[in-house]
Scaffold this motif. Structure first.
Motif, short mmCIF file in Angstrom:
data_model
loop_
_atom_site.label_atom_id
_atom_site.label_comp_id
_atom_site.label_asym_id
_atom_site.label_seq_id
_atom_site.Cartn_x
_atom_site.Cartn_y
_atom_site.Cartn_z
N ASP A 165 4.58 -8.31 2.03
CA ASP A 165 3.18 -8.75 1.98
C ASP A 165 3.08 -10.28 1.91
O ASP A 165 2.26 -10.83 1.18
CB ASP A 165 2.43 -8.09 0.83
CG ASP A 165 3.12 -8.25 -0.53
OD1 ASP A 165 4.21 -8.87 -0.57
OD2 ASP A 165 2.58 -7.76 -1.53
N ASP A 176 -4.22 -8.02 -4.18
CA ASP A 176 -3.19 -7.63 -3.21
C ASP A 176 -3.72 -6.87 -1.99
O ASP A 176 -2.99 -6.65 -1.04
CB ASP A 176 -2.10 -6.79 -3.89
CG ASP A 176 -2.63 -5.49 -4.50
OD1 ASP A 176 -3.75 -5.06 -4.16
OD2 ASP A 176 -1.90 -4.90 -5.31
N PHE A 178 -4.12 -3.90 -1.51
CA PHE A 178 -3.33 -2.70 -1.25
C PHE A 178 -4.22 -1.52 -0.86
O PHE A 178 -3.97 -0.85 0.14
CB PHE A 178 -2.49 -2.34 -2.48
CG PHE A 178 -1.71 -1.06 -2.32
CD1 PHE A 178 -0.49 -1.05 -1.66
CD2 PHE A 178 -2.20 0.14 -2.83
CE1 PHE A 178 0.22 0.13 -1.51
CE2 PHE A 178 -1.48 1.32 -2.69
CZ PHE A 178 -0.28 1.32 -2.01
N LYS A 182 -3.93 0.37 2.72
CA LYS A 182 -2.91 1.37 2.41
C LYS A 182 -2.49 2.18 3.64
O LYS A 182 -1.31 2.50 3.80
CB LYS A 182 -3.42 2.31 1.32
CG LYS A 182 -2.39 3.31 0.80
CD LYS A 182 -2.93 4.05 -0.41
CE LYS A 182 -1.91 5.05 -0.94
NZ LYS A 182 -1.72 6.18 -0.01
N ILE A 185 -0.08 0.09 5.59
CA ILE A 185 1.17 -0.04 4.83
C ILE A 185 2.00 1.24 4.96
O ILE A 185 3.21 1.20 5.18
CB ILE A 185 0.87 -0.37 3.36
CG1 ILE A 185 0.33 -1.80 3.26
CG2 ILE A 185 2.11 -0.19 2.49
CD1 ILE A 185 -0.23 -2.15 1.88
N SER A 216 4.30 -6.40 -3.58
CA SER A 216 3.66 -6.00 -4.83
C SER A 216 4.30 -4.76 -5.41
O SER A 216 4.95 -3.98 -4.71
CB SER A 216 2.17 -5.72 -4.57
OG SER A 216 2.02 -4.56 -3.77
N LYS A 218 2.83 -2.12 -6.25
CA LYS A 218 2.24 -0.96 -5.59
C LYS A 218 2.98 -0.61 -4.31
O LYS A 218 3.20 0.57 -4.00
CB LYS A 218 0.76 -1.20 -5.31
CG LYS A 218 -0.10 -1.28 -6.56
CD LYS A 218 -1.53 -1.64 -6.21
CE LYS A 218 -2.38 -1.84 -7.45
NZ LYS A 218 -3.75 -2.30 -7.11
N ILE A 219 3.36 -1.61 -3.54
CA ILE A 219 4.10 -1.36 -2.30
C ILE A 219 5.50 -0.84 -2.62
O ILE A 219 5.97 0.11 -1.97
CB ILE A 219 4.17 -2.63 -1.44
CG1 ILE A 219 2.78 -2.97 -0.89
CG2 ILE A 219 5.18 -2.46 -0.29
CD1 ILE A 219 2.70 -4.27 -0.12
#
Length: 275
Positions: A165, A176, A178, A182, A185, A216, A218-219
């Motif tokens: 990212d 972010d 996200f 998403k 991603i 991040s 989350k990723i």
């Protein structure tokens, strides 16, 4: 095992860190293995012998001097073979319209490791703000992930995606995006997993004052949730104070998330090491 899998030297035009200095500093830090991943960015940079398109800090904006680059790595591998393992790599700053040039480059040299990055789109640089001009933050993120996804659908000779990212560094270090991106991603992560490719955790987020890791958390969690296992750790160093930064702490962080292994590479093949 202390490693650093994202290291730049004077062969990158944004670094003045001599290769042998890198190696001597790495040995002093206790680093057992590193890979040089100097920059190649076709579209905005040219190879040695070609007419420069622009200057960077008064110097021609050039790609790696490949013959001398690989010659020096080979020399250092032999000189320091009893003290550190040195691998041959490059960072491919790729765009859709430059894929063919990178394929020819990859086919020409024997590499251990290739980081795939997107540093610009349509030859418009992120770090100068050229690509972001007149776009909303969501448009910038979507454009970045769309470019990345199209590239990996059409190019396969790489090991890991660098700083997944990255665009956050140039847009909004507090949020972010996200949830808003998403779906894109997931498309990228699923493609990586299906094709046995990895991602890296890049410790430069600290010096760029980003409010999270890169990529991040989350990723990272989503990659693991989808079945991803290949991950490398790199400082993205361009100078002495960057080298080896937060590598061991990143191992602990990955283990906390749920990863079992980190990876090193030889001849483009990953090896897994317990965290």
């Amino acid at each position: 095992m202390l490693i650093d899998y994202h290291v730049h030297s004077t062969y990158s035009d944004d670094s003045n860190y001599e290769m042998e200095d890198v190696i001597q500093d790495a040995i002093n830090l206790g680093i057992e293995e590193l890979v040089f991943t100097d920059h190649v960015d076709y579209g905005v940079k040219v190879d040695v012998g070609e007419t420069p398109l622009k200057l960077y800090k008064g110097k021609p904006f050039m790609n790696v001097d490949y013959p001398n680059y690989f010659k020096e790595i080979t020399h250092l591998q032999k000189k320091y073979k009893d003290q550190i393992t040195i691998k041959k790599g490059l960072e491919f700053g790729m765009q859709k319209h430059t894929i063919d040039r990178f394929q020819k480059l990859f086919d020409q040299y024997d590499l251990d490791f290739v980081l795939l990055s997107v540093h610009q789109i349509d030859d418009l640089e992120f770090w100068l703000g050229d690509y972001q001009k007149d776009k909303t933050t969501l448009e910038i993120y979507n454009g970045y992930y769309d470019e990345l996804y199209e590239i990996i659908q059409n190019y396969d000779d790489y090991s890991c995606l660098a700083h997944f990212d990255l665009i956050r560094r140039y847009v909004d270090d507090k949020e972010d995006y996200f949830e808003q991106t998403k779906d894109r991603i997931d498309l990228i992560l699923n493609h990586l997993i299906k094709h046995n490719k990895g991602i890296e955790i890049n410790t430069s987020h600290v010096r760029y004052e980003i409010d999270d890791t890169t990529p991040s958390r989350k990723i990272l969690e989503r990659y693991l949730e989808l079945g991803g296992t290949i991950i490398t750790i790199g400082s993205d160093s361009h100078k002495k104070e960057h080298l080896g930064f937060l590598i061991e702490e990143s191992k602990a962080y990955l283990k906390e998330i749920g990863f079992k292994y980190f990876c090193t590479y030889d001849k483009m093949k990953p090896s897994f090491h317990a965290l």
